[in-house]
Scaffold this active site. Structure first.
Site, mmCIF file in Angstrom:
data_model
loop_
_atom_site.group_PDB
_atom_site.id
_atom_site.type_symbol
_atom_site.label_atom_id
_atom_site.label_comp_id
_atom_site.label_asym_id
_atom_site.label_seq_id
_atom_site.Cartn_x
_atom_site.Cartn_y
_atom_site.Cartn_z
ATOM 1 N N TYR A 86 6.479 -13.979 -14.613
ATOM 2 C CA TYR A 86 5.508 -13.004 -14.097
ATOM 3 C C TYR A 86 4.095 -13.371 -14.558
ATOM 4 O O TYR A 86 3.154 -13.397 -13.755
ATOM 5 C CB TYR A 86 5.854 -11.597 -14.560
ATOM 6 C CG TYR A 86 4.806 -10.574 -14.189
ATOM 7 C CD1 TYR A 86 4.700 -10.121 -12.877
ATOM 8 C CD2 TYR A 86 3.903 -10.086 -15.133
ATOM 9 C CE1 TYR A 86 3.726 -9.197 -12.515
ATOM 10 C CE2 TYR A 86 2.933 -9.168 -14.780
ATOM 11 C CZ TYR A 86 2.853 -8.724 -13.475
ATOM 12 O OH TYR A 86 1.871 -7.816 -13.125
ATOM 13 N N ALA A 124 0.800 -1.231 0.000
ATOM 14 C CA ALA A 124 0.000 0.000 0.000
ATOM 15 C C ALA A 124 0.829 1.276 0.000
ATOM 16 O O ALA A 124 0.258 2.367 0.003
ATOM 17 C CB ALA A 124 -0.926 0.010 1.220
#
Length: 288
Positions: A158, A11
């Protein structure tokens, strides 16, 4: 009015920062679950409102365990599995020996969700939002080499980690529905969005990397737009478990939020069950 307790991983920057900011503005108490605590504290000062910073390194199952054990909140209304890594260098591993993309992006969040499931069950209408990517549509899992020890390619690793994350969110929804749980499992992807992940990924490529990173500015949307699918999944009043949100325009790369499409592999229940079993074995976390 009851305050919502929300956890946002990663965050301190990018989509996670925008998500945490909007949740705080809506009156939620937001836990910034971050690997870099000083950066998390800077983000908390910028966000304001009711926020707290707690250390969480998703590349370490010990860190995930400690985070869940030390969390003081008895009920959790929102868990935003946002944090992620994208690297373009040589193969790297987590503290537990997992390939870094899969270990951080999927297995770390799998373990975190499992360890917080009892807190989510205590909220009246909890939601788990998992961050997918359009790269999941080109990926395929190899259960004989989940950790990409053979023929490693960073971009493929990924994409595989994001396919695994998507399978996790879909399979979690199936299992929650089968038990009659009120917890919702939702998915979101940001399309092509300008965050700090891509410049970091290209950083080791020198001048060529800087050129590619700059070119990315021309085809990506601002992070505030990229966070909208996540916020729709987290706060939308008309959502139902299993929904997947993403941008509507230019092959789901940008634009207004709409329901996104899963790849055939991501929607396959048999693959979802097989990955779930592998994740339980690898993390030693079982969902009850």
């Amino acid at each position: 009015m009851t305050t919502l307790n929300a956890i946002v991983t990663g965050a301190n920057s990018g989509i996670g920062f925008v998500t945490a900011t909007q949740l705080a503005r809506q009156g939620a108490h937001v836990v910034l679950a971050v690997r870099n605590v000083p950066a998390g504290r800077q983000a908390a000062r910028r966000i304001g409102g009711s926020v707290e910073v707690r250390e969480l390194d998703l590349a370490s199952l010990d860190s995930v365990r400690a985070f869940a054990a030390d969390l003081p909140h008895p009920a959790i209304d929102l868990l935003i599995n946002n944090a992620g890594v994208v690297l373009l260098g040589p193969r790297r591993t987590t503290a537990d020996g997992f390939e870094l993309h899969l270990g951080t992006n999927m297995l770390g969040h799998f373990a975190l969700t499992g360890r917080l499931l009892d807190r989510l069950a205590k909220a009246p209408a909890a939601r788990v939002v998992s961050l997918s990517s359009i790269t999941h549509k080109r990926a395929r899992l190899d259960f004989d080499d989940l950790m990409f020890e053979r023929d490693y390619r960073a971009a493929a690793a990924y994409g595989r980690s994001k396919l695994a994350t998507t399978l996790f969110g879909v399979e979690l929804d199936r299992r929650l529905r089968a038990t009659g749980s009120p917890i919702l499992s939702l998915l979101a992807h940001p399309g092509l969005t300008r965050t700090n992940l891509t410049p970091r990924a290209w950083a080791h490529r020198g001048r060529l990397g800087r050129i590619f990173a700059s070119a990315g500015l021309l085809v990506t949307q601002p992070v505030e737009r990229g966070a909208q699918p996540t916020l729709r999944a987290a706060l939308g009043p008309d959502v139902h478990s299993g929904q997947f949100f993403g941008p509507a325009g230019l092959r789901e790369t940008r634009g207004r939020v709409t329901e996104a499409r899963l790849s055939r592999e991501a929607a396959d229940p048999a693959i979802g069950r097989r990955l779930w079993a592998a994740a339980e074995d690898l993390t030693a976390v079982s969902f009850r």
